[in-house]
Motif scaffolding. Structure first.
Motif, mmCIF file in Angstrom:
data_model
loop_
_atom_site.group_PDB
_atom_site.id
_atom_site.type_symbol
_atom_site.label_atom_id
_atom_site.label_comp_id
_atom_site.label_asym_id
_atom_site.label_seq_id
_atom_site.Cartn_x
_atom_site.Cartn_y
_atom_site.Cartn_z
ATOM 1 N N ILE A 281 0.495 -1.223 0.251
ATOM 2 C CA ILE A 281 -0.143 0.203 0.154
ATOM 3 C C ILE A 281 1.246 1.232 0.089
ATOM 4 O O ILE A 281 1.532 1.500 1.029
ATOM 5 N N SER A 282 0.987 2.154 -0.847
ATOM 6 C CA SER A 282 2.348 3.139 -1.114
ATOM 7 C C SER A 282 1.448 4.744 -0.342
ATOM 8 O O SER A 282 2.535 5.161 0.132
ATOM 9 N N SER A 283 0.495 3.971 -0.185
ATOM 10 C CA SER A 283 0.022 5.491 0.439
ATOM 11 C C SER A 283 0.477 5.372 1.918
ATOM 12 O O SER A 283 0.178 6.661 2.794
ATOM 13 N N SER A 284 0.653 4.047 2.631
ATOM 14 C CA SER A 284 1.663 4.230 3.841
ATOM 15 C C SER A 284 2.276 5.017 3.806
ATOM 16 O O SER A 284 3.075 5.429 4.669
ATOM 17 N N PHE A 285 2.526 5.408 3.331
ATOM 18 C CA PHE A 285 4.284 6.493 2.838
ATOM 19 C C PHE A 285 4.252 8.058 3.068
ATOM 20 O O PHE A 285 4.297 8.856 3.208
ATOM 21 N N GLY A 286 2.527 8.295 2.923
ATOM 22 C CA GLY A 286 1.925 9.655 2.672
ATOM 23 C C GLY A 286 1.246 9.701 1.213
ATOM 24 O O GLY A 286 1.352 8.972 0.945
ATOM 25 N N HIS A 287 0.182 10.197 2.586
ATOM 26 C CA HIS A 287 -1.135 10.573 1.236
ATOM 27 C C HIS A 287 -0.750 11.047 -0.053
ATOM 28 O O HIS A 287 -1.693 11.407 -1.352
ATOM 29 N N LYS A 288 0.098 11.004 -0.115
ATOM 30 C CA LYS A 288 1.540 12.204 -1.976
ATOM 31 C C LYS A 288 1.747 11.196 -2.381
ATOM 32 O O LYS A 288 2.803 11.609 -3.325
ATOM 33 N N ALA A 289 1.841 10.243 -1.381
ATOM 34 C CA ALA A 289 3.236 9.470 -1.769
ATOM 35 C C ALA A 289 3.108 8.778 -3.825
ATOM 36 O O ALA A 289 3.908 8.780 -4.258
ATOM 37 N N ASP A 290 2.207 8.363 -3.881
ATOM 38 C CA ASP A 290 2.155 8.001 -5.341
ATOM 39 C C ASP A 290 2.415 8.858 -6.517
ATOM 40 O O ASP A 290 3.289 9.111 -7.027
ATOM 41 N N GLU A 291 1.717 10.376 -6.635
ATOM 42 C CA GLU A 291 2.277 11.237 -7.050
ATOM 43 C C GLU A 291 3.600 11.917 -6.396
ATOM 44 O O GLU A 291 4.192 11.908 -7.542
ATOM 45 N N ILE A 292 4.848 11.359 -5.802
ATOM 46 C CA ILE A 292 6.279 11.469 -5.685
ATOM 47 C C ILE A 292 6.694 10.631 -5.986
ATOM 48 O O ILE A 292 7.508 10.573 -6.894
#
Length: 615
Positions: A281-292
């Motif tokens: 779950i890449s969003s576990s790195f933060g809500h903007k993780a996918d974009e970054i």
């Protein structure tokens, strides 16, 4: 590095100060001390060199008990001035102001010279005394205690976390922070300050985390916080998930041993809610993780000590599997050179505490170099300076780590970095769904594999005895195992005081082989990978020089045992990601039992501190 604890309460504060100091001792110590205001509003102070137990003996030997309802205390890790009772905190100015301090006042000599001309007498070699005199000087001009601290700190260059009490203001403690962590504990029978929430867990689980530049006035039933400009600010009260029992040794002999055996659960906790249906779950790195993550073209990792070694392992994974360029640097070096930071770089910091001074400054320097930079902090501390400064945060969920030599923080960092590599790789299109599923399933197996590796403790304990009288050791590995060899060497030198070095096995003939003889033990790591046959040739080179060897292998590596060579199978069929994590376990156990055989203080090795919050 040092520890601060203090409080304003409706009870005798001395027992809490001692309890807090004992809980903070893991952060580093060479002396400790406490001071309280008596009923007559006079200072009563005790200071001792060495462990907090020496301070406790000091207090017991006194004819009169130190008793009061307001006080501050400190464990010191020496920076300015040798370890001595005179240099131990708290420090006093003219029987009016007393201070405890974490950090370094870089312009203390300049301030000291001014204060000597003003008539102040210095009784220690520390930089902290200038803080006490600066505050007293402002009070002499008519300022209140909190106003005096606000004015004094503006003259300080460097870092500080300070607790201040005054005989003229017997109802309050002033706390201030810049570059050194400090928090406030809130309870029904008083309010407290500490550099680490673990110091106060027996009293409260409600904390206010002071932000950079904050100055707080702490009273029995009220806390008032100002920012660096003197404006009133509100900081949220947060409930800690830590429990007092988590910082006890339980049935183990040492915190380090306990934390080695906690690694299966720490890894389960780190993976929990971060993977689902064989996917990260890449969003576990933060809500903007996918974009970054989609936008980045390279990764820069900055870290120190054990965290640096974790970064080196990740470099192999990220470039080999995720196909993204990755650079790893020691934070204390990075901050003082002029690196080139390209656009679309993800700057990753690794720090167990989230307060490592050099890593924090490296991130600040990077942001100045390239203000478009995106940053990620991987830490074991939710409310830390690094997490607040970073765009993205990933918490390792290792739980409290008390032993100075990092164990579960390291392996959970590796798991976190594997999840990062997988997230970026799939979002960039370099890791397929099948590959991601294989990686996730491999991570799920780690707790069981670590439990298998821990079964080797009895055998490793016996082998450790052969190191008792050794002065040096050599660790060898190839690929990711070179970084694990570095970690093994670091652990051995940290807690057993044996000089240890790590080399890529292929570098033996470029110099290190000259060191090898019958007195130089060699520890090698032999996973079943594409470099195995080359490693076996390197081991033959070592053996022919008469060294006693210890080889930790994958069962399928089938390293042939020879005279003076002990081969210990750890597990089998390890992959590129799981192998470095699993082979870390026997190296941790080896260093632990070697230290015991040499009668070293495992949890509190000399000269070291858990959290390096000064340069």
């Amino acid at each position: 590095m040092c520890g601060i604890v203090g409080g304003v309460t409706d009870q005798n504060i001395t027992p809490l100060l001692l309890e807090g100091l004992n809980r903070l001792e893991y952060r580093g110590y060479d002396s400790s001390g406490l001071i309280v205001l008596s009923k007559q509003n006079s200072f009563e102070r005790a200071r001792s060199v060495g462990k907090v137990s020496n301070l406790e003996m000091n207090l017991k030997s006194r004819s009169k008990e130190i008793n009061g309802k307001i006080g501050i205390a400190h464990t010191r890790w020496a920076t300015h001035g040798e370890p001595s009772s005179l240099n131990a905190h708290p420090h006093i100015s003219k029987n009016t102001v007393s201070v405890v301090h974490n950090g370094i006042i870089e312009n203390y000599l300049e301030l000291k010279n001014i204060q000597i001309k003003q008539g102040y007498e210095f009784k220690s070699e520390t930089d902290t005394e200038v803080i006490a005199h600066s505050i007293d000087s402002e009070m002499q001009l008519g300022s209140s205690l909190v106003e005096s601290v606000q004015k004094a700190v503006k003259s300080f260059e460097g870092s500080y976390g300070i607790g201040v009490i005054s005989s003229k203001y017997p109802d309050q403690i002033i706390a201030a922070r810049k570059g050194s962590p400090l928090l406030i504990g809130i309870s029904e029978n008083g309010n407290y300050i500490a550099s680490d929430q673990m110091a106060l867990l027996s009293k409260t689980n409600k904390f206010i985390f002071l932000e950079e530049g904050d100055i707080a006035e702490v009273k029995l039933d009220k806390v008032t916080i100002y920012d660096l400009d003197g404006k009133l600010v509100n900081r949220p009260v947060q409930k800690s998930k830590l429990k007092a029992g988590q910082v006890d040794k339980g049935n183990f002999n040492h915190f380090m041993q306990k934390e080695i055996f906690e690694q299966p659960q720490a890894i389960r906790d780190t993976l929990e809610s971060r993977i689902t249906n064989d996917s990260v779950i890449s969003s576990s790195f933060g809500h903007k993780a996918d974009e970054i993550f989609r936008s980045i073209d390279q990764i820069q990792i900055a870290a120190c000590g054990t965290s640096y070694n974790a970064g080196l392992v990740a470099k192999y994974w990220i470039e080999d599997i995720a196909k993204i360029p990755c650079h790893v640097e020691i934070a204390s070096e990075y901050r003082y050179r002029r690196p080139i930071l390209l656009d679309n770089t993800l700057f990753v910091t690794l720090s167990q505490s989230g307060e490592t001074a050099d890593t924090l400054e490296a991130l600040k320097a990077a942001k100045k170099i390239n203000n478009t930079l995106k940053s990620l902090c991987i830490s074991n501390s939710a409310e830390s300076s690094l997490t607040r400064l970073s765009d993205l945060t990933f918490l390792t969920h290792a739980g409290p780590e008390i032993g100075v030599a990092s164990t579960k923080a390291f392996t959970t960092q590796l798991v976190s970095l594997a999840l990062l590599m997988c997230s970026i790789g799939k979002l960039k299109g370099y890791i397929s769904r099948r590959q991601e599923s294989e990686i996730v399933n491999g991570l799920k197996k780690l707790p069981g594999l670590i439990n298998e590796a821990l079964l080797q403790e009895t055998q490793i304990k016996q082998l450790a005895k052969s190191f008792t009288n050794k002065n040096s050791a050599l660790f060898l590995g190839r690929g990711t195992m070179y970084a694990i060899a570095m970690e093994g060497a670091l652990k051995l030198k940290e807690i057993s005081y044996i000089h240890a070095e790590a080399y890529p096995a292929g570098e033996l003939k470029h110099g290190p082989i000259a060191l090898i003889d019958k007195n130089m033990p060699v520890i090698a790591i032999a996973p079943n990978d594409e470099l195995l046959e080359k490693l076996k040739s390197n081991l033959q080179e070592v053996k022919s020089r008469g060294s006693k060897m210890l080889v930790f292998e994958d069962e399928n590596s089938k390293v042939q045992s020879m005279d003076s060579m002990k081969v210990i199978p750890i597990t089998s069929n390890l992959g590129r990601i799981s192998a470095p994590i699993i082979f870390t376990i026997p190296l941790q156990l080896l260093s632990y039992h070697v230290a015991l055989s040499r009668e070293a203080d495992v949890d509190k090795p000399r000269n070291l501190a858990k959290s390096v919050t000064v340069e």
